[in-house]
Scaffold this motif. Sequence first.
Motif, PDB file in Angstrom:
ATOM      1  N   UNK A   1     -11.655   4.039   2.239  1.00 58.12           N
ATOM      2  CA  UNK A   1     -11.744   3.334   0.968  1.00 58.12           C
ATOM      3  C   UNK A   1     -10.711   2.270   0.736  1.00 58.12           C
ATOM      4  N   UNK A   2      -9.827   2.008   1.709  1.00 58.71           N
ATOM      5  CA  UNK A   2      -8.736   1.058   1.493  1.00 58.71           C
ATOM      6  C   UNK A   2      -9.034  -0.346   2.002  1.00 58.71           C
ATOM      7  N   UNK A   3     -10.103  -0.532   2.773  1.00 59.34           N
ATOM      8  CA  UNK A   3     -10.304  -1.802   3.461  1.00 59.34           C
ATOM      9  C   UNK A   3     -10.436  -2.979   2.500  1.00 59.34           C
ATOM     10  N   UNK A   4     -11.179  -2.812   1.416  1.00 60.23           N
ATOM     11  CA  UNK A   4     -11.414  -3.931   0.506  1.00 60.23           C
ATOM     12  C   UNK A   4     -10.109  -4.467  -0.078  1.00 60.23           C
ATOM     13  N   UNK A   5      -9.203  -3.571  -0.463  1.00 60.95           N
ATOM     14  CA  UNK A   5      -7.928  -3.996  -1.033  1.00 60.95           C
ATOM     15  C   UNK A   5      -7.037  -4.665   0.019  1.00 60.95           C
ATOM     16  N   UNK A   6      -7.040  -4.133   1.237  1.00 62.26           N
ATOM     17  CA  UNK A   6      -6.255  -4.743   2.305  1.00 62.26           C
ATOM     18  C   UNK A   6      -6.817  -6.120   2.640  1.00 62.26           C
ATOM     19  N   UNK A   7      -8.129  -6.231   2.683  1.00 59.31           N
ATOM     20  CA  UNK A   7      -8.777  -7.518   2.932  1.00 59.31           C
ATOM     21  C   UNK A   7      -8.417  -8.525   1.840  1.00 59.31           C
ATOM     22  N   UNK A   8      -8.427  -8.104   0.595  1.00 57.76           N
ATOM     23  CA  UNK A   8      -8.066  -8.982  -0.520  1.00 57.76           C
ATOM     24  C   UNK A   8      -6.640  -9.495  -0.366  1.00 57.76           C
ATOM     25  N   UNK A   9      -5.741  -8.616   0.079  1.00 60.40           N
ATOM     26  CA  UNK A   9      -4.351  -9.021   0.269  1.00 60.40           C
ATOM     27  C   UNK A   9      -4.227 -10.090   1.346  1.00 60.40           C
ATOM     28  N   UNK A  10      -4.775  -9.853   2.530  1.00 59.42           N
ATOM     29  CA  UNK A  10      -4.623 -10.821   3.618  1.00 59.42           C
ATOM     30  C   UNK A  10      -5.320 -12.140   3.299  1.00 59.42           C
ATOM     31  N   UNK A  11      -6.475 -12.076   2.668  1.00 58.83           N
ATOM     32  CA  UNK A  11      -7.204 -13.301   2.353  1.00 58.83           C
ATOM     33  C   UNK A  11      -6.489 -14.152   1.304  1.00 58.83           C
TER      34      UNK A  11
ATOM     35  N   UNK B   1      11.966  -1.227 -10.334  1.00 62.86           N
ATOM     36  CA  UNK B   1      11.270  -2.124 -11.259  1.00 62.86           C
ATOM     37  C   UNK B   1      10.431  -3.155 -10.512  1.00 62.86           C
ATOM     38  N   UNK B   2      10.990  -3.743  -9.443  1.00 63.07           N
ATOM     39  CA  UNK B   2      10.235  -4.741  -8.673  1.00 63.07           C
ATOM     40  C   UNK B   2       9.044  -4.096  -7.976  1.00 63.07           C
ATOM     41  N   UNK B   3       9.226  -2.883  -7.470  1.00 62.44           N
ATOM     42  CA  UNK B   3       8.121  -2.180  -6.819  1.00 62.44           C
ATOM     43  C   UNK B   3       7.036  -1.849  -7.842  1.00 62.44           C
ATOM     44  N   UNK B   4       7.449  -1.491  -9.055  1.00 65.41           N
ATOM     45  CA  UNK B   4       6.480  -1.172 -10.107  1.00 65.41           C
ATOM     46  C   UNK B   4       5.608  -2.379 -10.450  1.00 65.41           C
ATOM     47  N   UNK B   5       6.176  -3.588 -10.349  1.00 68.32           N
ATOM     48  CA  UNK B   5       5.421  -4.806 -10.680  1.00 68.32           C
ATOM     49  C   UNK B   5       4.469  -5.230  -9.562  1.00 68.32           C
ATOM     50  N   UNK B   6       4.692  -4.743  -8.357  1.00 64.79           N
ATOM     51  CA  UNK B   6       3.956  -5.230  -7.186  1.00 64.79           C
ATOM     52  C   UNK B   6       2.564  -4.618  -7.088  1.00 64.79           C
ATOM     53  N   UNK B   7       1.624  -5.431  -6.600  1.00 61.75           N
ATOM     54  CA  UNK B   7       0.290  -4.930  -6.268  1.00 61.75           C
ATOM     55  C   UNK B   7       0.262  -4.387  -4.841  1.00 61.75           C
TER      56      UNK B   7
ATOM     57  N   UNK C   1      -3.722   2.822   1.494  1.00 62.88           N
ATOM     58  CA  UNK C   1      -2.742   2.882   2.580  1.00 62.88           C
ATOM     59  C   UNK C   1      -3.389   2.402   3.867  1.00 62.88           C
ATOM     60  N   UNK C   2      -2.666   1.545   4.602  1.00 68.58           N
ATOM     61  CA  UNK C   2      -3.181   1.047   5.877  1.00 68.58           C
ATOM     62  C   UNK C   2      -2.028   0.778   6.838  1.00 68.58           C
ATOM     63  N   UNK C   3      -2.319   0.916   8.123  1.00 63.95           N
ATOM     64  CA  UNK C   3      -1.374   0.511   9.160  1.00 63.95           C
ATOM     65  C   UNK C   3      -1.908  -0.771   9.779  1.00 63.95           C
ATOM     66  N   UNK C   4      -1.189  -1.870   9.562  1.00 65.87           N
ATOM     67  CA  UNK C   4      -1.595  -3.190  10.052  1.00 65.87           C
ATOM     68  C   UNK C   4      -0.453  -3.751  10.887  1.00 65.87           C
TER      69      UNK C   4
ATOM     70  N   UNK D   1      -3.105   2.515  -7.957  1.00 63.34           N
ATOM     71  CA  UNK D   1      -3.687   1.186  -7.815  1.00 63.34           C
ATOM     72  C   UNK D   1      -2.987   0.284  -6.832  1.00 63.34           C
ATOM     73  N   UNK D   2      -1.885   0.719  -6.255  1.00 60.62           N
ATOM     74  CA  UNK D   2      -1.130  -0.129  -5.327  1.00 60.62           C
ATOM     75  C   UNK D   2      -1.663   0.018  -3.902  1.00 60.62           C
ATOM     76  N   UNK D   3      -1.393  -1.013  -3.102  1.00 64.65           N
ATOM     77  CA  UNK D   3      -1.748  -1.006  -1.684  1.00 64.65           C
ATOM     78  C   UNK D   3      -0.466  -1.002  -0.865  1.00 64.65           C
ATOM     79  N   UNK D   4      -0.352  -0.026   0.029  1.00 60.54           N
ATOM     80  CA  UNK D   4       0.826   0.097   0.890  1.00 60.54           C
ATOM     81  C   UNK D   4       0.401  -0.209   2.318  1.00 60.54           C
ATOM     82  N   UNK D   5       1.107  -1.149   2.950  1.00 60.09           N
ATOM     83  CA  UNK D   5       0.781  -1.575   4.317  1.00 60.09           C
ATOM     84  C   UNK D   5       1.994  -1.346   5.206  1.00 60.09           C
ATOM     85  N   UNK D   6       1.819  -0.564   6.257  1.00 56.84           N
ATOM     86  CA  UNK D   6       2.869  -0.328   7.242  1.00 56.84           C
ATOM     87  C   UNK D   6       2.674  -1.288   8.404  1.00 56.84           C
ATOM     88  N   UNK D   7       3.783  -1.932   8.864  1.00 53.07           N
ATOM     89  CA  UNK D   7       3.684  -2.880   9.975  1.00 53.07           C
ATOM     90  C   UNK D   7       4.674  -2.584  11.100  1.00 53.07           C
ATOM     91  N   UNK D   8       5.459  -1.528  10.977  1.00 52.75           N
ATOM     92  CA  UNK D   8       6.422  -1.179  12.016  1.00 52.75           C
ATOM     93  C   UNK D   8       5.713  -0.579  13.228  1.00 52.75           C
TER      94      UNK D   8
END
Length: 226
Positions: free
Chosen positions: A178-188, A78-84, A150-153, A119-126
């Motif tokens: 095509x993922x850069x704009x969404x990843x940029x929106x998240x970090x900003x 449920x929490x994952x479903x709510x997340x952007x 999807x992005x590896x950051x 519509x979700x953005x998944x970011x891997x940081x490991x």
Amino acid sequence: MKAVVIGAGGHVGLPLAVLMSCANSKIESVYGIELKQELCDELNKPDAIPPFYEKSLEAGLRWSTKNNRLKFGIWSDDEIAKADTIIVIIGTPVDEENNPRLEPLFAIADKLAQLDLNGKTIILRSTVAPGTTEIFESRLDKVKFDSYNLAFCPERVTQGNSIAEIVSLPQIVGMRAGSFDKVQEFFQAFIDVELIECTAREAEVGKLFTNMARYVEFAVANEFQM
């Protein structure tokens, strides 16, 4: 904007979760996922004390939980479903032959593959071996989705000074097309740093290179000390 951090109680995940949920952030709420409910209960306390030292972490943790910006718990569809945005930060140890053990990371991909990621953005940081993001994506695509990002950051911080470095070091963004704009929106939404755009494999190699450079620096200091 809402976020989920998978692996939010560790040296990398906790400072990031706290920073994302602090006062000047545009992220409304953060749900931190951990394996043990006992750890989640400790971190949710109004007078919570982080399980390790990190500059500014204790005050930020208490403010975020008190103001309902940050909550910890075990896995919740449920929490994952709510997340952007979903950030994955888990340990990736090596075996006795120094081969990376990536099964826990792929297990997360398999669990996410059962959910609607449209519509979700998944970011891997490991820290991972080159090519891991592509395998992670292939496991997500066991189920057909209309669109997800999807992005590896990779994280590039030192323990004890993580928060200061997250807000000052450039973020490497290795992504699928095509993922850069969404990843940029998240970090900003919570930091103002340069974003370096590249492929996922380039970001994976870059993370290993910075790790190796740090290990060499430590080794030289240790040799002089001895």
